[in-house]
Design an enzyme around this catalytic site. Sequence first.
Site, PDB file in Angstrom:
ATOM      1  N   THR A 157       0.819  -1.213   0.000  1.00  0.00           N
ATOM      2  CA  THR A 157       0.000   0.000   0.000  1.00  0.00           C
ATOM      3  C   THR A 157       0.848   1.257   0.000  1.00  0.00           C
ATOM      4  OG1 THR A 157      -1.815  -1.123   1.073  1.00  0.00           O
ATOM      5  CG2 THR A 157      -1.725   1.246   1.384  1.00  0.00           C
ATOM      6  N   TYR A 186      -8.105   0.830  -3.490  1.00  0.00           N
ATOM      7  CA  TYR A 186      -6.953   1.237  -4.299  1.00  0.00           C
ATOM      8  C   TYR A 186      -6.252  -0.008  -4.793  1.00  0.00           C
ATOM      9  CZ  TYR A 186      -4.664  -0.161  -0.045  1.00  0.00           C
ATOM     10  OH  TYR A 186      -4.263  -0.896   1.030  1.00  0.00           O
ATOM     11  N   THR A 217       1.742  -4.134   4.347  1.00  0.00           N
ATOM     12  CA  THR A 217       1.642  -4.357   5.793  1.00  0.00           C
ATOM     13  C   THR A 217       1.122  -5.747   6.153  1.00  0.00           C
ATOM     14  OG1 THR A 217      -0.576  -3.384   5.828  1.00  0.00           O
ATOM     15  CG2 THR A 217       1.281  -1.905   6.302  1.00  0.00           C
ATOM     16  N   ASP A 218       0.430  -6.412   5.186  1.00  0.00           N
ATOM     17  CA  ASP A 218      -0.208  -7.688   5.543  1.00  0.00           C
ATOM     18  C   ASP A 218       0.779  -8.730   6.058  1.00  0.00           C
ATOM     19  OD1 ASP A 218      -2.545  -6.542   4.758  1.00  0.00           O
ATOM     20  OD2 ASP A 218      -2.964  -7.906   3.099  1.00  0.00           O
ATOM     21  N   LYS A 227       0.740  -7.044  12.779  1.00  0.00           N
ATOM     22  CA  LYS A 227      -0.362  -6.201  12.299  1.00  0.00           C
ATOM     23  C   LYS A 227      -1.596  -6.591  13.110  1.00  0.00           C
ATOM     24  CE  LYS A 227      -2.828  -4.620   8.194  1.00  0.00           C
ATOM     25  NZ  LYS A 227      -2.923  -4.651   6.722  1.00  0.00           N
ATOM     26  N   GLU A 241      -1.995 -27.767  29.062  1.00  0.00           N
ATOM     27  CA  GLU A 241      -3.024 -28.094  28.059  1.00  0.00           C
ATOM     28  C   GLU A 241      -2.774 -29.449  27.385  1.00  0.00           C
ATOM     29  OE1 GLU A 241      -5.850 -26.930  27.105  1.00  0.00           O
ATOM     30  OE2 GLU A 241      -5.932 -24.967  28.086  1.00  0.00           O
TER      31      GLU A 241
HETATM   32  N1  ASP Z   1      -2.594  -5.860   0.964  1.00  0.00           N
HETATM   33  C1  ASP Z   1      -1.596  -4.840   1.139  1.00  0.00           C
HETATM   34  C2  ASP Z   1      -0.251  -5.511   1.229  1.00  0.00           C
HETATM   35  O1  ASP Z   1       0.064  -6.112   2.201  1.00  0.00           O
HETATM   36  C3  ASP Z   1      -1.909  -4.078   2.373  1.00  0.00           C
HETATM   37  C4  ASP Z   1      -0.896  -3.059   2.787  1.00  0.00           C
HETATM   38  O2  ASP Z   1       0.170  -2.905   2.269  1.00  0.00           O
HETATM   39  O3  ASP Z   1      -1.235  -2.348   3.764  1.00  0.00           O
HETATM   40  O4  ASP Z   1       0.503  -5.417   0.271  1.00  0.00           O
END
Ligand code: ASP
Length: 352
Positions: A34, A48, A114-115, A187, A309
């Site tokens: 992103t 986007y 970020t994923d 995340k 557990e």
């Molecule tokens: N789907 C995107 C990615 O991980 C989300 C992001 O970058 O925030 O490339």
Amino acid sequence: MRKTWSVLGLSLSLLLPLNSWAKNHVVVVATGGTIAGAGASASNSATYTAAKVPVQQLINAIPQLKELADVSGVQALQIASESITDKELLSVARQVNSLLKKPDVHGVVITHGTDTLEETAFFLNLVIASDKPIVLVGAMRPATALSADGPLNLYSAVALAASDSARGKGVLVMMNDNIYAARDVSKSINIHTDAFQSQWGALGSVVEGKTYWFRQVSKRFNQQSEFNIENIQGDQLPNVQIVYAATNMSPDAYLAYAKNGAQAIIHAGTGNGSVAAQIVPTLKQLQQQGIQIVRASRVAAGFVLRNAEQPDDQYGWVVAHDLNPQKARILTALALTKSKDAKQLQTMFWEY
Ligand code: ASP
């Protein structure tokens, strides 16, 4: 540094501090996400296309970077991070490793979706034997959005990678003013700009390009790690898959992964990595077939206790300690390049 000018036949000499002339060289290694995303209009903060803007454009958009460092760019990948496979992971690690070997490179910044940013960060934390700053950064809003968070995140990441204080602190994640450790950042929010958190807290902060530190990591990383990208051949890691636990689950997914060649399965268990009664026989059987079983938790915070557990010693299972299932996958895949012994794998989970 001594600088000399000739003016009207006279020599003017000035003694200037070295850093007023020579800035540290930071390479921005772009992978997509992103932070390089573009939407149809400025109001599109969530709709986007990721991985559109090339690295030089990302750098040029922030002229203030020049005040922090001598910045150059490398386009390592241009993808959304959910599509990263071990092939891309290994390729990024090899590129970062060779950049850091260059004497003139002070540090690298990796722009990333970020994923799965936390997985790449943890992988680099384990396989790059360098104490030079390695900083991952992303954004929750595309570059074209109102109040895009990418530019300030990138500015802070470059400041961090250019600083001497970031040396030897392990791979770092720079998001929303906070500096996090690769091993425990995750995340945690999928829509807001404060998307990253660590249950053990941030290591520090970057404010107006200055770094402030509050904690250090007590685990093994980089030069203290037994893993090294230079010793890994090919473009695949051992096949490790994750199965997510819930009520009413069936053993089908574990059996399918085992049939298709998984060498280890991360059980993203409920609570303390617990295993449903109807699943226990399958996991015992797979372990006896030589498939490693790693108990992690689907709960975001806490840590899985060994022999609570489930009798891990008796079954030959491993616990993921405080690593979440996706990070447990990374460590298990690397661990399997060294050993197939569950006790040795467990030691690695305590140490990293
Ligand atoms: N789907 C995107 C990615 O991980 C989300 C992001 O970058 O925030 O490339």
